[in-house]
Design a protein around this motif. Structure first.
Motif: not given
Length: 254
Positions: A176, A178, A180, A192-193, A197, A207, A209-210
């Protein structure tokens, strides 16, 4: 849950995996089809042994409606006419041989027992359910199956970039974006980013991770202006090329 909902309503019921993001309304596609149509999606194009034949055989069914692609159950629409199919699907997933196979890592299971969608593929091609009207959302066109680098293929990325569009559904299969910690390039450069966002911003949600973490991924994102189709193009091209050379090496070794 689906069977319960279908006994409580006369309307169609939708299933949508939690790792899917909608980029635009899906209603026009759904409304264009008869309510008796069972709707699911195509699996990504280079998946292990595509189609129904190996799955119907593995489950002990006849392949009465050969499917060239594997059915992905990440998104489905059904109504009460499909209750028998759902019950048969649940019965398959309760089988002892299937449950035993699930104790092994997914890539060590028989192809027809990898997961629930392999059972669904087998059922939809079997004699009992071959007459169920079926539509599969097209991989790359109506849904981006983002499995590793090139589940969303190089060709589909280019086509959609030229058309200035993104598939209505974007599915984060596998790792995924997102998560960490250390992320692979395909996670950092997932479609996805840029899609998520603005929604995260309006909801005042994190945001970070985007955006890509690594310098090289940041450069790829920068030169493609964060285009959802193109930001992950180079990793997709690299994986596709590597797979092609690997297949050629196998051919020559024979």
């Amino acid at each position: 849950l689906l069977r319960q909902l279908l006994t409580e309503t006369d309307d169609a019921v939708l299933w949508c995996d939690s790792d899917i993001i909608l980029t635009s309304p899906i209603t026009p596609i759904l409304d264009s089809m008869n309510s008796e149509m069972f709707i699911a999606t195509e699996e990504y194009g280079w998946g292990r042994t595509k189609g129904s034949s190996i799955r119907t055989t593995g489950w002990g069914f006849e392949d009465a409606r050969p499917l060239r692609v594997t059915v992905n159950s990440c998104f489905m629409r059904m109504n009460a006419s499909h209750l028998t199919l759902l019950q048969a699907w649940e019965d398959c997933l309760a089988r002892t041989d299937y449950r035993e196979a699930q104790t092994a890592p997914w890539d060590q299971r028989p192809t027809y027992f990898i997961g629930d969608q392999d059972a669904l593929t087998a059922l939809l091609a079997s004699p009992e359910f071959a007459n169920v009207p079926l539509y599969l959302l097209r991989s790359g066109m109506e849904i981006a199956q983002c499995f590793e680098e090139d589940g969303y293929t190089v060709q589909d990325r280019l086509f959609n970039a030229i058309k200035r569009r993104v598939p209505q559904l974007v599915h984060a299969q596998g790792g995924k974006p997102w998560l960490t910690g250390k992320r692979a390039n395909f996670q950092q450069l997932s479609p996805y980013g840029p899609i998520a966002s603005p929604h995260l911003k309006r909801a005042s949600l994190p945001q970070a991770w985007t955006s890509p973490d690594d310098l090289l991924c940041r450069l790829m994102d920068l030169v493609t202006f964060g285009n959802p189709n193109l930001r992950g193009f180079l990793p997709a091209l690299g994986r596709t090329t590597k797979r092609a050379w690997k297949n050629k090496a196998k051919l020559f070794s024979c």
